[in-house]
Design an enzyme around this catalytic site. Structure first.
Site, PDB file in Angstrom:
ATOM      1  N   SER A 139       0.848  -1.194   0.000  1.00  0.00           N
ATOM      2  CA  SER A 139       0.000   0.000   0.000  1.00  0.00           C
ATOM      3  C   SER A 139       0.878   1.236   0.000  1.00  0.00           C
ATOM      4  O   SER A 139       1.978   1.228   0.584  1.00  0.00           O
ATOM      5  CB  SER A 139      -0.895   0.019   1.244  1.00  0.00           C
ATOM      6  N   TYR A 153      -1.520  -0.508  10.345  1.00  0.00           N
ATOM      7  CA  TYR A 153      -1.705  -1.062   8.990  1.00  0.00           C
ATOM      8  C   TYR A 153      -0.571  -0.598   8.074  1.00  0.00           C
ATOM      9  O   TYR A 153      -0.006  -1.385   7.306  1.00  0.00           O
ATOM     10  CB  TYR A 153      -3.069  -0.625   8.455  1.00  0.00           C
TER      11      TYR A 153
HETATM   12  P1  NAP Z   1     -11.425  -6.044   0.168  1.00  0.00           P
HETATM   13  O1  NAP Z   1     -12.298  -5.588  -0.938  1.00  0.00           O
HETATM   14  O2  NAP Z   1     -11.815  -5.761   1.575  1.00  0.00           O
HETATM   15  O3  NAP Z   1     -11.170  -7.623  -0.019  1.00  0.00           O
HETATM   16  C1  NAP Z   1     -10.387  -8.290   0.929  1.00  0.00           C
HETATM   17  C2  NAP Z   1     -10.204  -9.724   0.473  1.00  0.00           C
HETATM   18  O4  NAP Z   1      -9.345 -10.380   1.417  1.00  0.00           O
HETATM   19  C3  NAP Z   1     -11.486 -10.518   0.432  1.00  0.00           C
HETATM   20  O5  NAP Z   1     -11.384 -11.414  -0.652  1.00  0.00           O
HETATM   21  C4  NAP Z   1     -11.483 -11.270   1.762  1.00  0.00           C
HETATM   22  O6  NAP Z   1     -12.235 -12.504   1.713  1.00  0.00           O
HETATM   23  C5  NAP Z   1     -10.003 -11.538   1.905  1.00  0.00           C
HETATM   24  N1  NAP Z   1      -9.551 -11.762   3.284  1.00  0.00           N
HETATM   25  C6  NAP Z   1      -9.679 -10.940   4.338  1.00  0.00           C
HETATM   26  N2  NAP Z   1      -9.126 -11.497   5.443  1.00  0.00           N
HETATM   27  C7  NAP Z   1      -8.630 -12.700   5.049  1.00  0.00           C
HETATM   28  C8  NAP Z   1      -7.952 -13.747   5.711  1.00  0.00           C
HETATM   29  N3  NAP Z   1      -7.668 -13.705   7.029  1.00  0.00           N
HETATM   30  N4  NAP Z   1      -7.596 -14.834   4.996  1.00  0.00           N
HETATM   31  C9  NAP Z   1      -7.877 -14.908   3.682  1.00  0.00           C
HETATM   32  N5  NAP Z   1      -8.530 -13.965   2.999  1.00  0.00           N
HETATM   33  C10 NAP Z   1      -8.896 -12.864   3.679  1.00  0.00           C
HETATM   34  O7  NAP Z   1      -9.930  -5.438   0.023  1.00  0.00           O
HETATM   35  P2  NAP Z   1      -9.197  -4.757  -1.224  1.00  0.00           P
HETATM   36  O8  NAP Z   1      -9.429  -3.306  -1.180  1.00  0.00           O
HETATM   37  O9  NAP Z   1      -9.477  -5.509  -2.461  1.00  0.00           O
HETATM   38  O10 NAP Z   1      -7.682  -4.973  -0.765  1.00  0.00           O
HETATM   39  C11 NAP Z   1      -6.856  -5.968  -1.314  1.00  0.00           C
HETATM   40  C12 NAP Z   1      -5.428  -5.677  -0.864  1.00  0.00           C
HETATM   41  O11 NAP Z   1      -5.055  -4.368  -1.308  1.00  0.00           O
HETATM   42  C13 NAP Z   1      -5.229  -5.683   0.649  1.00  0.00           C
HETATM   43  O12 NAP Z   1      -3.988  -6.263   0.958  1.00  0.00           O
HETATM   44  C14 NAP Z   1      -5.225  -4.204   1.008  1.00  0.00           C
HETATM   45  O13 NAP Z   1      -4.487  -3.978   2.177  1.00  0.00           O
HETATM   46  C15 NAP Z   1      -4.558  -3.628  -0.222  1.00  0.00           C
HETATM   47  N6  NAP Z   1      -4.839  -2.216  -0.461  1.00  0.00           N
HETATM   48  C16 NAP Z   1      -6.112  -1.775  -0.603  1.00  0.00           C
HETATM   49  C17 NAP Z   1      -6.331  -0.420  -0.842  1.00  0.00           C
HETATM   50  C18 NAP Z   1      -7.705   0.156  -1.006  1.00  0.00           C
HETATM   51  O14 NAP Z   1      -7.832   1.407  -0.963  1.00  0.00           O
HETATM   52  N7  NAP Z   1      -8.751  -0.649  -1.221  1.00  0.00           N
HETATM   53  C19 NAP Z   1      -5.242   0.460  -0.916  1.00  0.00           C
HETATM   54  C20 NAP Z   1      -3.959  -0.037  -0.778  1.00  0.00           C
HETATM   55  C21 NAP Z   1      -3.763  -1.377  -0.550  1.00  0.00           C
HETATM   56  P3  NAP Z   1     -13.850 -12.520   1.994  1.00  0.00           P
HETATM   57  O15 NAP Z   1     -14.494 -11.797   0.839  1.00  0.00           O
HETATM   58  O16 NAP Z   1     -14.213 -13.965   1.995  1.00  0.00           O
HETATM   59  O17 NAP Z   1     -14.049 -11.819   3.300  1.00  0.00           O
END
Ligand code: NAP
Length: 241
Positions: A139, A153
């Site tokens: 991130s 985080y």
């Molecule tokens: P999201 O929409 O909240 O999706 C999270 C995913 O992770 C879901 O598929 C969830 O499964 C899964 N998950 C959560 N806890 C888990 C665990 N303990 N074991 C296995 N799977 C787990 O998140 P996102 O925004 O796509 O983020 C994806 C990545 O990008 C993350 O690493 C996040 O930190 C990073 N990121 C996000 C942003 C942002 O602004 N969105 C920015 C920078 C970095 P379920 O659906 O089954 O719950």
């Protein structure tokens, strides 16, 4: 490499789902990891199959080593030898000042974001032959620090950057590449405040939050032969943040 088989953790929605579909379009068979939403994960697997590739959805808590082993065993059983890993499953944990943060919430977030990435990478490099590749989703928070929002985080994501550098050097001679993509704020269900991507837009030089597909393309490139000389790099995709 005959057939690319890539494990994507957190593939059921958000950035992970976009990565699964982009990889399928580029010829990867995909293991869609998810924590709890089996229906969403199976939906992504169906869309991968509709693109002509094989897919399997696997429930996994990435902070649990035995479940990580089951994820990789299942991927290999249904899809063949694993050639790629996208460490993407992540959670923010508590939101607010560190002084107010709930310790158990922080412990869980660090478990998924740090130990989970390490466990998946550990198993991947045990399984992968030369030509394998790992992409960690970090991130922009890792370098911005996220004061007042989630310092724990940001620290966890800095760990993802650091493990990218260290592991890339550890396995370079084995022909395995390890890279990282560091997104800025992206429109997904990740945020405690669903409107956060709209609210931060004014702070972003490009004037908007990003879309999951804008991260997926970078991940796909880092897994591709076009990135054959790239390892240990952190690619920032954050609209100028
Ligand atoms: P999201 O929409 O909240 O999706 C999270 C995913 O992770 C879901 O598929 C969830 O499964 C899964 N998950 C959560 N806890 C888990 C665990 N303990 N074991 C296995 N799977 C787990 O998140 P996102 O925004 O796509 O983020 C994806 C990545 O990008 C993350 O690493 C996040 O930190 C990073 N990121 C996000 C942003 C942002 O602004 N969105 C920015 C920078 C970095 P379920 O659906 O089954 O719950």
């Amino acid at each position: 490499m005959d057939q690319r088989v890539t494990v994507v953790t957190g593939g059921s929605r958000g950035i992970g789902a976009a990565i699964c579909l982009r990889l399928a379009a580029e010829g990867h068979d995909v293991a869609v990891g998810y924590r709890s939403d089996a229906e969403a994960a199976e939906g992504v697997a169906e869309r991968v199959r509709a693109l002509g590739r094989a897919a399997v959805a696997v429930a996994v808590d990435t902070a649990d080593a035995a479940k990580v082993d089951r994820l990789f065993d299942t991927a290999a059983k249904y899809l063949g030898p694993v050639t790629g890993l996208v460490n993407n499953a992540g959670v923010s944990g508590p939101v607010g000042a560190l002084a107010d943060a709930d310790p158990e919430g922080m412990r869980q977030a660090l478990g998924v974001n740090v130990l989970g990435y390490l466990l998946c990478a550990r198993r991947a490099i045990r399984d992968m032959a030369a030509g394998g590749a790992i992409v960690n989703v970090s991130s922009a928070a890792a370098t911005l620090g996220s004061p007042g929002t989630y310092v724990h985080y940001a620290a966890a994501k800095a760990a993802a950057d650091a493990m990218t550098v260290g592991l890339s050097k550890e396995v370079a001679a084995d022909g395995i590449r390890v890279n990282c993509v560091a997104p800025g704020t992206i429109w997904t269900d990740f945020h405690a405040d669903p409107q956060r991507p709209a609210k931060i837009a004014a702070l972003v030089p490009m004037g908007r939050a990003g879309q999951p597909e804008e991260i997926a393309g970078a991940v796909a490139w880092l897994l591709s032969d076009d990135a054959s000389y790239a390892t240990g790099t952190v690619m920032r995709i954050a609209g100028g943040m």
